[in-house]
Motif scaffolding. Structure first.
Motif, PDB file in Angstrom:
ATOM      1  N   LEU A  40       0.865  -1.183   0.000  1.00  0.00           N
ATOM      2  CA  LEU A  40       0.000   0.000   0.000  1.00  0.00           C
ATOM      3  C   LEU A  40       0.896   1.225   0.000  1.00  0.00           C
ATOM      4  O   LEU A  40       1.856   1.288   0.769  1.00  0.00           O
ATOM      5  CB  LEU A  40      -0.869   0.006   1.260  1.00  0.00           C
ATOM      6  CG  LEU A  40      -1.753  -1.231   1.488  1.00  0.00           C
ATOM      7  CD1 LEU A  40      -2.331  -1.215   2.901  1.00  0.00           C
ATOM      8  CD2 LEU A  40      -2.869  -1.264   0.456  1.00  0.00           C
ATOM      9  N   VAL A  43      -0.975   6.562   0.294  1.00  0.00           N
ATOM     10  CA  VAL A  43      -2.184   6.565   1.122  1.00  0.00           C
ATOM     11  C   VAL A  43      -2.451   8.011   1.561  1.00  0.00           C
ATOM     12  O   VAL A  43      -1.581   8.644   2.152  1.00  0.00           O
ATOM     13  CB  VAL A  43      -1.996   5.661   2.368  1.00  0.00           C
ATOM     14  CG1 VAL A  43      -3.235   5.688   3.248  1.00  0.00           C
ATOM     15  CG2 VAL A  43      -1.657   4.227   1.941  1.00  0.00           C
ATOM     16  N   SER A  48      -7.839   4.980   6.191  1.00  0.00           N
ATOM     17  CA  SER A  48      -7.500   3.721   6.860  1.00  0.00           C
ATOM     18  C   SER A  48      -7.769   2.569   5.896  1.00  0.00           C
ATOM     19  O   SER A  48      -8.636   2.662   5.020  1.00  0.00           O
ATOM     20  CB  SER A  48      -8.263   3.560   8.173  1.00  0.00           C
ATOM     21  OG  SER A  48      -9.595   3.271   7.930  1.00  0.00           O
ATOM     22  N   ARG A  49      -6.991   1.505   6.027  1.00  0.00           N
ATOM     23  CA  ARG A  49      -7.099   0.329   5.155  1.00  0.00           C
ATOM     24  C   ARG A  49      -7.453  -0.873   6.029  1.00  0.00           C
ATOM     25  O   ARG A  49      -7.457  -0.795   7.239  1.00  0.00           O
ATOM     26  CB  ARG A  49      -5.771   0.056   4.436  1.00  0.00           C
ATOM     27  CG  ARG A  49      -5.229   1.180   3.604  1.00  0.00           C
ATOM     28  CD  ARG A  49      -5.985   1.420   2.325  1.00  0.00           C
ATOM     29  NE  ARG A  49      -6.321   0.243   1.572  1.00  0.00           N
ATOM     30  CZ  ARG A  49      -6.376   0.186   0.242  1.00  0.00           C
ATOM     31  NH1 ARG A  49      -6.057   1.245  -0.472  1.00  0.00           N
ATOM     32  NH2 ARG A  49      -6.761  -0.913  -0.378  1.00  0.00           N
ATOM     33  N   GLU A  99      -7.251  -3.266  11.184  1.00  0.00           N
ATOM     34  CA  GLU A  99      -7.405  -1.965  10.548  1.00  0.00           C
ATOM     35  C   GLU A  99      -6.029  -1.301  10.581  1.00  0.00           C
ATOM     36  O   GLU A  99      -5.328  -1.396  11.594  1.00  0.00           O
ATOM     37  CB  GLU A  99      -8.372  -1.071  11.332  1.00  0.00           C
ATOM     38  CG  GLU A  99      -9.597  -1.805  11.818  1.00  0.00           C
ATOM     39  CD  GLU A  99     -10.904  -1.262  11.281  1.00  0.00           C
ATOM     40  OE1 GLU A  99     -10.864  -0.209  10.627  1.00  0.00           O
ATOM     41  OE2 GLU A  99     -11.936  -1.910  11.510  1.00  0.00           O
TER      42      GLU A  99
END
Ligand code: TYD
Length: 142
Positions: A40, A43, A48-49, A99
């Motif tokens: 990732l 960002v 949030s991922r 998360e």
């Protein structure tokens, strides 16, 4: 029965004045064979991922650059891990809700995974996850 736990794994680090080097060998430094790598990046601030768990997937999460926080939940216990060193990996066992948040600007979240991508392996609904983690089935939980 004790549940498998998230844990920080310290990876080998070869210091060098030209820059440090870290390597990872499947089955030696991490407890699974690596089938997939993804990362990732770019960002945006505040994003949030994650927000899901996996039935069978194990992962190692590394802050390859910058920092972020991984919040984990195995259905019984919640933990937070702040990752900001490229030679630490966070091992995430199966059936762990996660998360990832507070990404620093320019950070890269590198993930090593034990399986190929399979949407069927995801649990994307938290109520369903809690029910499964408590030993139930996933019928009618959503
Ligand atoms: P997702 O795992 O939900 O992202 P995150 O947990 O990092 O927030 O994946 C986002 C999208 O990318 C989803 O449509 C599935 C796709 N994807 C793949 O196609 N292959 C992969 O290896 C991964 C991790 C995601």
């Amino acid at each position: 029965m004790s549940l498998p736990k998230c844990k920080i794994i310290e990876l080998p680090k070869i210091p060098d004045r030209r820059g440090n080097l870290t390597f990872i060998e499947a089955g030696r430094h991490i407890p699974f064979d690596i089938q997939r790598v993804y990362y990732l990046y770019d960002v945006p601030g505040g994003a949030s991922r994650g927000g899901h768990a996996h039935r069978n997937l194990e992962q190692l999460i590394i802050a390859a650059s910058g920092s972020f926080t991984v919040c984990t939940d195995n259905g019984h216990q919640k933990e937070e891990f702040y990752l900001n060193r490229s030679y630490y990996g966070l091992y995430i066992p199966t059936m762990t809700w996660r998360e990832i948040e507070n990404f620093s600007s320019g950070s890269v979240c590198l993930v090593l995974a034990s399986e190929h991508y399979d949407e069927e392996d995801y649990i994307r609904d938290y109520k369903t996850f809690k029910k499964l983690a408590a030993g139930g089935d996933d019928h009618g939980a959503a």
